[in-house]
Design a protein around this motif. Structure first.
Motif, mmCIF file in Angstrom:
data_model
loop_
_atom_site.group_PDB
_atom_site.id
_atom_site.type_symbol
_atom_site.label_atom_id
_atom_site.label_comp_id
_atom_site.label_asym_id
_atom_site.label_seq_id
_atom_site.Cartn_x
_atom_site.Cartn_y
_atom_site.Cartn_z
ATOM 1 N N PHE A 1 -11.301 -5.310 -15.158
ATOM 2 C CA PHE A 1 -10.093 -4.856 -14.455
ATOM 3 C C PHE A 1 -9.060 -4.305 -15.449
ATOM 4 O O PHE A 1 -8.470 -3.254 -15.220
ATOM 5 C CB PHE A 1 -9.493 -5.996 -13.628
ATOM 6 C CG PHE A 1 -10.246 -6.260 -12.353
ATOM 7 C CD1 PHE A 1 -10.185 -5.351 -11.306
ATOM 8 C CD2 PHE A 1 -11.032 -7.396 -12.204
ATOM 9 C CE1 PHE A 1 -10.881 -5.580 -10.117
ATOM 10 C CE2 PHE A 1 -11.736 -7.633 -11.029
ATOM 11 C CZ PHE A 1 -11.673 -6.717 -9.979
ATOM 12 N N PRO B 1 -1.999 -2.355 -8.914
ATOM 13 C CA PRO B 1 -2.281 -2.738 -7.529
ATOM 14 C C PRO B 1 -3.765 -3.078 -7.355
ATOM 15 O O PRO B 1 -4.570 -2.781 -8.225
ATOM 16 C CB PRO B 1 -1.911 -1.493 -6.729
ATOM 17 C CG PRO B 1 -1.831 -0.382 -7.701
ATOM 18 C CD PRO B 1 -1.607 -0.948 -9.044
ATOM 19 N N LYS B 2 -4.110 -3.669 -6.231
ATOM 20 C CA LYS B 2 -5.514 -4.034 -5.974
ATOM 21 C C LYS B 2 -6.410 -2.833 -6.240
ATOM 22 O O LYS B 2 -6.194 -1.747 -5.682
ATOM 23 C CB LYS B 2 -5.676 -4.490 -4.528
ATOM 24 C CG LYS B 2 -5.222 -5.899 -4.314
ATOM 25 C CD LYS B 2 -5.584 -6.342 -2.916
ATOM 26 C CE LYS B 2 -4.971 -7.687 -2.621
ATOM 27 N NZ LYS B 2 -4.913 -7.946 -1.187
ATOM 28 N N LEU B 3 -7.433 -3.041 -7.069
ATOM 29 C CA LEU B 3 -8.159 -1.904 -7.628
ATOM 30 C C LEU B 3 -8.985 -1.129 -6.600
ATOM 31 O O LEU B 3 -8.964 0.102 -6.609
ATOM 32 C CB LEU B 3 -9.048 -2.388 -8.789
ATOM 33 C CG LEU B 3 -9.653 -1.270 -9.640
ATOM 34 C CD1 LEU B 3 -8.588 -0.368 -10.238
ATOM 35 C CD2 LEU B 3 -10.525 -1.861 -10.746
ATOM 36 N N ARG C 1 -2.159 -4.320 -15.850
ATOM 37 C CA ARG C 1 -2.315 -4.747 -14.461
ATOM 38 C C ARG C 1 -1.890 -3.642 -13.515
ATOM 39 O O ARG C 1 -1.213 -2.702 -13.906
ATOM 40 C CB ARG C 1 -1.431 -5.964 -14.199
ATOM 41 C CG ARG C 1 -2.159 -7.239 -14.469
ATOM 42 C CD ARG C 1 -1.250 -8.408 -14.267
ATOM 43 N NE ARG C 1 -1.423 -9.349 -15.361
ATOM 44 C CZ ARG C 1 -0.538 -10.230 -15.731
ATOM 45 N NH1 ARG C 1 0.631 -10.258 -15.138
ATOM 46 N NH2 ARG C 1 -0.797 -11.068 -16.706
ATOM 47 N N TYR D 1 -7.402 -0.555 -15.330
ATOM 48 C CA TYR D 1 -5.964 -0.296 -15.217
ATOM 49 C C TYR D 1 -5.443 0.481 -16.415
ATOM 50 O O TYR D 1 -4.590 1.347 -16.292
ATOM 51 C CB TYR D 1 -5.187 -1.607 -15.057
ATOM 52 C CG TYR D 1 -5.393 -2.275 -13.718
ATOM 53 C CD1 TYR D 1 -5.179 -1.565 -12.538
ATOM 54 C CD2 TYR D 1 -5.791 -3.600 -13.631
ATOM 55 C CE1 TYR D 1 -5.368 -2.171 -11.308
ATOM 56 C CE2 TYR D 1 -5.981 -4.221 -12.403
ATOM 57 C CZ TYR D 1 -5.771 -3.499 -11.233
ATOM 58 O OH TYR D 1 -5.957 -4.094 -10.020
ATOM 59 N N HIS E 1 0.843 -1.202 0.000
ATOM 60 C CA HIS E 1 0.000 0.000 0.000
ATOM 61 C C HIS E 1 0.877 1.250 0.000
ATOM 62 O O HIS E 1 0.618 2.202 -0.733
ATOM 63 C CB HIS E 1 -0.944 -0.011 1.202
ATOM 64 C CG HIS E 1 -2.016 1.034 1.100
ATOM 65 N ND1 HIS E 1 -3.177 0.838 0.391
ATOM 66 C CD2 HIS E 1 -2.089 2.305 1.563
ATOM 67 C CE1 HIS E 1 -3.923 1.935 0.434
ATOM 68 N NE2 HIS E 1 -3.281 2.837 1.145
ATOM 69 N N GLU F 1 -12.166 -10.010 -15.539
ATOM 70 C CA GLU F 1 -10.786 -9.658 -15.931
ATOM 71 C C GLU F 1 -10.782 -8.527 -16.955
ATOM 72 O O GLU F 1 -9.915 -7.658 -16.942
ATOM 73 C CB GLU F 1 -10.047 -10.846 -16.574
ATOM 74 C CG GLU F 1 -10.021 -12.134 -15.782
ATOM 75 C CD GLU F 1 -11.249 -12.981 -16.026
ATOM 76 O OE1 GLU F 1 -11.301 -13.660 -17.077
ATOM 77 O OE2 GLU F 1 -12.168 -12.966 -15.171
ATOM 78 N N PHE G 1 -15.247 -3.539 -4.177
ATOM 79 C CA PHE G 1 -14.781 -4.752 -4.857
ATOM 80 C C PHE G 1 -15.976 -5.576 -5.347
ATOM 81 O O PHE G 1 -15.991 -6.051 -6.476
ATOM 82 C CB PHE G 1 -13.922 -5.564 -3.871
ATOM 83 C CG PHE G 1 -13.342 -6.813 -4.448
ATOM 84 C CD1 PHE G 1 -12.269 -6.753 -5.325
ATOM 85 C CD2 PHE G 1 -13.867 -8.055 -4.117
ATOM 86 C CE1 PHE G 1 -11.725 -7.915 -5.858
ATOM 87 C CE2 PHE G 1 -13.333 -9.215 -4.655
ATOM 88 C CZ PHE G 1 -12.260 -9.148 -5.534
ATOM 89 N N GLU H 1 -13.514 -0.672 0.832
ATOM 90 C CA GLU H 1 -12.829 -1.564 -0.134
ATOM 91 C C GLU H 1 -13.679 -2.748 -0.542
ATOM 92 O O GLU H 1 -13.795 -3.082 -1.713
ATOM 93 C CB GLU H 1 -11.536 -2.103 0.485
ATOM 94 C CG GLU H 1 -10.422 -1.103 0.499
ATOM 95 C CD GLU H 1 -9.170 -1.661 1.172
ATOM 96 O OE1 GLU H 1 -9.005 -2.906 1.190
ATOM 97 O OE2 GLU H 1 -8.368 -0.866 1.683
ATOM 98 N N LYS H 2 -14.279 -3.359 0.464
ATOM 99 C CA LYS H 2 -14.988 -4.608 0.213
ATOM 100 C C LYS H 2 -16.225 -4.378 -0.652
ATOM 101 O O LYS H 2 -16.460 -5.106 -1.623
ATOM 102 C CB LYS H 2 -15.380 -5.231 1.564
ATOM 103 C CG LYS H 2 -15.442 -6.722 1.508
ATOM 104 C CD LYS H 2 -15.667 -7.323 2.873
ATOM 105 C CE LYS H 2 -16.290 -8.695 2.689
ATOM 106 N NZ LYS H 2 -16.903 -9.167 3.916
ATOM 107 N N TYR I 1 4.910 -3.987 -9.989
ATOM 108 C CA TYR I 1 4.540 -3.093 -8.893
ATOM 109 C C TYR I 1 4.780 -1.618 -9.226
ATOM 110 O O TYR I 1 4.563 -0.752 -8.404
ATOM 111 C CB TYR I 1 5.323 -3.459 -7.630
ATOM 112 C CG TYR I 1 5.031 -4.857 -7.156
ATOM 113 C CD1 TYR I 1 3.793 -5.174 -6.617
ATOM 114 C CD2 TYR I 1 5.981 -5.870 -7.284
ATOM 115 C CE1 TYR I 1 3.514 -6.462 -6.202
ATOM 116 C CE2 TYR I 1 5.710 -7.165 -6.862
ATOM 117 C CZ TYR I 1 4.473 -7.447 -6.322
ATOM 118 O OH TYR I 1 4.194 -8.719 -5.907
#
Ligand SMILES: [Zn+2]
Length: 560
Positions: A525, A539-541, A537, A529, A412, A522, A507, A503-504, A467
């Motif tokens: 996502f 980091p966690k969106l 790709r 990105y 993070h 996919e 998501f 976040e949850k 990353y």
């Protein structure tokens, strides 16, 4: 040979506590050791020859001895960790740190008699030793530092020197038994005089010991060693008060009674069958009548600790010798390295690879987990909780905070440093997401800032390409998206406008929206990105969108 944790099977103690218990038991069972411990405390001792840059592997030994001393103190006994610089050892191989001329000039002399390559240090040995010990506070290592050369000069070894010379035949016999009758050490007196003329040690040979007068006859000459020439001086000299030194295997054993050592381990290369520890144990028992320190038991050496390498492939080839202790802090903060060494049993090898691997991410995750367990925020089961808490205690540097500190994962943090220009914005983002309280005390803020700083370094120097990213200010030129992908992004933009997400929930919306449009998640996502980062790709969106701030994301998603 698992000597570190065999005695109380079933209790499954943390390794340092197991050592402490075993050592206390050993001391309690011996009147002699009990009297030593009473007088000096439990002495954990380690030593290092400062022949140049000191390898990170030695740092493992310092942390092990420090942890053992702390575990002993936690059990209520007085314990001290003493680390000595073996600065009377001689320069025997040409040093890369010295010019050709200086190598010629100084070979055969003690590191304490060779000038420091950098001003401000007493000598060559002092320079390389202090490169490490100056970092001890950062590593949380509490050691009393001393110099073996100073101890010789103070006369601390005088008693053992006399014993060794009076019993030279015994020492020679042990050398012959272990290494064969032809080895030089089996055929000479166990003391190397420092020539008062040319100050070299390696070029002298002691030929006679006058037991009554306590004087040695020595010659400084050619041919004692092939690689250095003596000056031709000879005469009778007292071996005491710094006029020379033991050969090092005898010296190792002589230190134990001299410094009342109860614990001293070393790298496993010293513990090979018939190696230096074997010899030192023999000398200690047969010549100095002293019980060799833990983990040895009489003639039995016990196990040494395993290797510790950082950045094996990449760095050892460039420097030819692996990473120096002082340089290690360029690859991970000292507190993280300490944590790694405390949590790993001494008999397990460590190969830590900062470049292009997940090692640093994992290390930070494990540290954070241990911290959560310590503060009862995570439950790994009773046994593992106990272990994690102990690891956290022994690896924490300074006072453990009273309350659970805010945590920001390295991943993070790496996201934040790539998203925002200023630290202020990063802190603000963390406050907005609730990861940092609005009025966090200074020390908590400092911890977070440290992590952000390291995350910046990690992204720049170590992280894998996946990353790394750059947040786009507008949708990239030439971006091509399917109709359904665009619709999904618009839908997410609409939802973000409508309500606040954690976040949850956010998501889940990614999946709801994709499903509603019969779009593979996919593909959703990838499109997000591409718009945000110009990459497939990232980091966690969900946390990423929340951290960036929804206004910016809405604008970008609506623009496609
Ligand atoms: Zn000489």
């Amino acid at each position: 040979m698992e000597k570190y944790a065999v005695k109380n099977k079933g209790e499954d103690k943390f390794w340092a506590d197991q050592v402490a218990d075993d050592v206390i038991e050993r001391v309690e069972s011996s009147e002699f050791l009990k009297s030593l411990a009473k007088k000096h405390g439990y002495i954990a001792y380690d030593e290092k020859t400062p022949s140049g840059t000191i390898h990170i592997g030695s740092g493992r030994g310092w942390i092990i001895h420090d942890a053992i001393a702390k575990a002993l103190r936690d059990k209520g006994v007085k314990a001290r960790f003493i680390l000595s610089s073996d600065d009377t050892d001689t320069l025997d191989k040409p040093s890369k740190e010295l010019s050709k001329e200086d190598n010629e000039k100084y070979r055969g002399m003690s590191f304490r008699d060779i000038p420091s390559p950098v001003k401000g240090y007493k000598h060559f040995g002092d320079y390389y030793f202090r490169q490490c010990t100056e970092l001890f506070p950062e590593f949380g290592i509490e050691a009393e530092l001393e110099s073996t050369g100073d101890e010789y000069c103070k006369g601390s070894f005088n008693k053992t020197i006399k014993i060794a010379l009076d019993n030279a035949d015994k020492i020679q016999k042990i050398y012959a038994e272990l290494y064969g009758e032809d080895v030089a050490s089996a055929n000479k007196l166990p003391f190397n005089v420092k020539c008062p003329e040319c100050r070299k040690i390696a070029t002298t040979i002691a030929l006679e010991w006058d037991k009554e007068k306590e004087k040695l006859y020595f010659e400084c000459k050619e041919g004692v060693v092939e690689w250095a020439k003596g000056c031709g001086h000879n005469g009778w000299i007292s071996p005491y008060d710094g006029n020379g030194k033991f050969p090092w295997k005898v010296e190792w054993a002589a230190k134990w009674p001299t410094k009342s050592v109860i614990v001293e381990t070393a790298g496993k290369d010293h513990f090979t069958k018939g190696g230096s520890r074997t010899a030192a144990c023999r000398f200690a028992v047969d010549v100095f009548s002293y019980p060799p320190p833990y983990p040895s038991d009489g003639y039995e050496t016990g196990p040494g600790y395993e290797f510790f390498n950082v950045g094996g492939k990449k760095m050892s080839t460039s420097k030819g010798q692996g990473l120096g202790f002082a340089d290690s802090v360029n690859y991970a903060p000292a507190k993280m390295l300490r944590f790694m060494l405390i949590r790993t049993r001494p008999n397990a090898a460590i190969d830590f690879e900062p470049y292009g691997s997940n090692d640093l991410i994992l290390l930070y995750e494990r540290y954070d987990q241990a911290e959560r367990v310590y503060f009862n925020k995570e439950d790994l089961g009773e046994k593992e909780n106990r272990r994690q808490k102990r690891i956290y205690q022994l690896s924490h540097i300074g006072k453990i905070p009273d309350r659970f500190p805010p945590q920001v994962s390295l991943l993070h943090a790496s996201m934040l440093v790539q998203m925002f220009e200023s630290e202020h914005q990063m802190i603000e983002s963390l406050q907005k997401t609730g990861q940092l309280p609005a009025h966090a005390p200074e020390e908590e803020l400092e911890c977070i800032k440290e992590r952000l700083n390291f995350a910046r370094k990690w992204v720049k120097e170590f992280a894998d390409e996946q990353y790394r990213f750059k947040l786009q200010h507008k949708a990239p030129e030439g971006l091509r998206l399917e109709h359904k992908q665009k619709k999904a992004l618009h839908e997410i933009a609409r939802l973000l406008k409508e309500k606040e997400y954690d976040e949850k929930l956010l998501f889940n919306e990614f999946y709801n929206v994709s499903k509603g449009l019969q779009l593979k998640p996919e593909e959703f996502f990838t499109s997000a990105y591409k718009v945000l980062l110009n990459k497939e790709r990232g980091p966690k969106l969900a946390p990423f969108i929340i951290a960036v701030g929804k206004e910016k994301v809405i604008r970008l998603f609506e623009s496609v």
